[in-house]
Design a protein around this motif. Structure first.
Motif, short mmCIF file in Angstrom:
data_model
loop_
_atom_site.label_atom_id
_atom_site.label_comp_id
_atom_site.label_asym_id
_atom_site.label_seq_id
_atom_site.Cartn_x
_atom_site.Cartn_y
_atom_site.Cartn_z
N VAL A 290 20.86 57.21 31.29
CA VAL A 290 20.01 57.54 30.14
C VAL A 290 20.29 58.96 29.66
O VAL A 290 20.36 59.90 30.46
CB VAL A 290 18.51 57.45 30.57
CG1 VAL A 290 17.59 57.78 29.41
CG2 VAL A 290 18.20 56.07 31.14
N VAL B 150 10.88 58.84 27.60
CA VAL B 150 11.77 58.33 28.67
C VAL B 150 10.92 57.95 29.89
O VAL B 150 11.07 56.86 30.46
CB VAL B 150 12.83 59.39 29.07
CG1 VAL B 150 13.58 58.95 30.33
CG2 VAL B 150 13.80 59.67 27.93
N TYR C 93 11.23 63.41 26.27
CA TYR C 93 11.13 63.30 27.74
C TYR C 93 9.93 62.44 28.12
O TYR C 93 10.02 61.57 29.01
CB TYR C 93 11.03 64.70 28.36
CG TYR C 93 11.02 64.69 29.86
CD1 TYR C 93 12.17 64.34 30.59
CD2 TYR C 93 9.87 65.01 30.57
CE1 TYR C 93 12.16 64.31 31.98
CE2 TYR C 93 9.85 64.99 31.97
CZ TYR C 93 11.00 64.64 32.66
OH TYR C 93 10.99 64.62 34.03
N PHE D 195 19.11 61.96 26.77
CA PHE D 195 18.21 62.40 25.69
C PHE D 195 18.63 63.79 25.24
O PHE D 195 19.34 64.51 25.95
CB PHE D 195 16.73 62.35 26.11
CG PHE D 195 16.33 63.36 27.15
CD1 PHE D 195 16.59 63.16 28.49
CD2 PHE D 195 15.69 64.53 26.78
CE1 PHE D 195 16.21 64.09 29.45
CE2 PHE D 195 15.30 65.47 27.72
CZ PHE D 195 15.57 65.25 29.07
N PHE E 282 17.79 58.25 23.93
CA PHE E 282 16.48 58.51 23.32
C PHE E 282 16.63 59.67 22.36
O PHE E 282 17.10 60.75 22.75
CB PHE E 282 15.44 58.88 24.39
CG PHE E 282 14.99 57.73 25.23
CD1 PHE E 282 15.83 57.18 26.19
CD2 PHE E 282 13.72 57.19 25.08
CE1 PHE E 282 15.42 56.10 26.97
CE2 PHE E 282 13.29 56.12 25.87
CZ PHE E 282 14.14 55.58 26.82
N LEU F 139 19.90 60.40 34.77
CA LEU F 139 19.30 60.99 33.57
C LEU F 139 20.07 62.24 33.16
O LEU F 139 20.34 63.11 34.00
CB LEU F 139 17.83 61.32 33.87
CG LEU F 139 16.99 61.87 32.74
CD1 LEU F 139 16.90 60.88 31.58
CD2 LEU F 139 15.56 62.19 33.25
#
Ligand SMILES: Cc1ncc(COP(=O)(O)O)c(C=O)c1O
Length: 337
Positions: free
Chosen positions: A297, A283, A280, A299, A184, A37
């Motif tokens: 991932v 996610v 968040y 964001f 995201f 992440l």
């Protein structure tokens, strides 16, 4: 050379020097059991949000096309961050700017704008969708009629805003990571998601782009309602949305966004604004129960938490504002749009 040309060249040189000073924002890995992440800290931009990217590029292109000259008065509707970015740039360039804000705007944001702009217009009328955007846009049109030499960047439809994220934000991501499986992105004007999605999918069409919106916003067909967190969500479908390549949309409640902000802060030490909490939370919900190979991932944290000290990070405000305390963190999700 005419004095008009000298002026334009001077403005152009100045805005180019500001563009050259724009540094890549940090991309930080966050500890997570299931995911690789990464948070891209857009609040590290010079005036504190992702909107520095779009404001700078929109202004640069408008000066290049001679839509903005030294005589121009810029007029724009903003929930805060775009106005802060534009106010900072205009102050630096010696241009006049009239921001049109609303009662949702954080107090610190309003103080900042009043310090930099001699005129700030604040609207109070909630529109038929429960937001302020339509009222703000009406005020922008009144001001344009009133002010000679006005220029309206129109951040909801200006493709230069999306282009900024294509050229800068997304390019930085592509340079930093060889593969991204999911990104995201919170949506307001859709400029960020339009630029990011196009650039990331050009590099790797397999990347899944997940748009995150909040309850009360109509962007993805949600029911209009009162929203209190500025930045994310909208009471119109922004024209820039048609340029975005979106695989899925997630709708998050405001309460879930607040929980997301607190978790981001307590788990990872990132003190970010309301929309970062929304993303968040999205996610976490999206990958709840996930057991497969580790996805990579990314964001975005669009702004810092400071401006939300009186709201999102104030337990009393949260208790008074959401007495019903919604338990489900994510209220709905839809497949590809
Ligand atoms: C804090 C915050 N998050 C998210 C967004 C949404 O970004 P965009 O307008 O590019 O869709 C904004 C836009 O103003 C914002 O200020």
């Amino acid at each position: 050379m005419t004095s008009g040309n000298r002026d334009r060249n001077g403005l152009m040189r100045h805005v180019e020097s500001l563009a050259a000073a724009m540094m890549p924002t940090p991309l930080v890995p966050l500890a997570d059991e299931r995911l690789d992440l990464y948070a891209k800290l857009e609040f590290s931009n010079f005036s504190g949000s992702a909107k520095d990217r779009s404001a700078l590029w929109i202004l640069r292109q408008a000066i290049l096309r001679e839509q903005v000259t030294r005589k121009s008065v810029l007029v724009e509707s903003s929930s805060g961050n775009f106005a802060i970015a534009l106010a900072s740039l205009c102050a630096s360039l010696g241009l006049e700017f009239v921001p049109v804000i609303d009662s949702n705007v954080n107090r610190s944001t309003e103080n900042f704008l009043r310090a930099l702009s001699s005129r700030v217009e604040r609207v109070h009328d909630i529109d038929d969708t429960g937001g302020f955007l339509k009222s703000r846009l009406r005020r922008v049109q009144d001001l344009r009629a009133e002010l000679p030499d006005s220029y309206w960047p129109n951040q909801y439809a200006n493709t230069d805003g999306a282009d900024a994220h294509y050229r800068f934000t997304a390019s930085e991501l592509c340079d930093a990571l060889d593969r991204i499986t999911h990104v995201f992105v919170g949506v307001g004007t859709a400029g960020t998601i339009a630029g990011l999605s196009r650039r990331l999918k050009k590099t790797d069409p397999r990347v899944r782009v997940i748009a995150v919106d909040v309850e009360g916003s109509v962007i993805f067909g949600g029911t209009p309602g009162r929203r209190r967190i500025p930045g994310i969500g909208s009471s119109i479908i922004p024209p820039l949305l048609q340029h975005a390549l979106i695989d899925e949309t997630l709708l998050v409640s405001e309460y879930a966004s607040i929980v997301g902000c607190i978790q981001l802060w307590q788990r990872h030490g990132i003190f970010a604004g309301g929309s970062s909490g929304s993303v968040y939370a999205a996610v976490q919900r999206y990958f709840a129960g996930y057991r497969g190979p580790r996805p990579r991932v990314v964001f975005l944290c669009a702004d810092r938490g400071n401006a939300y000290a009186d709201t999102v990070f104030n337990p009393q405000w949260v208790a008074e504002t959401y007495p019903e305390r919604i338990d489900d963190v994510l209220i709905s999700s839809t497949a590809s749009v």
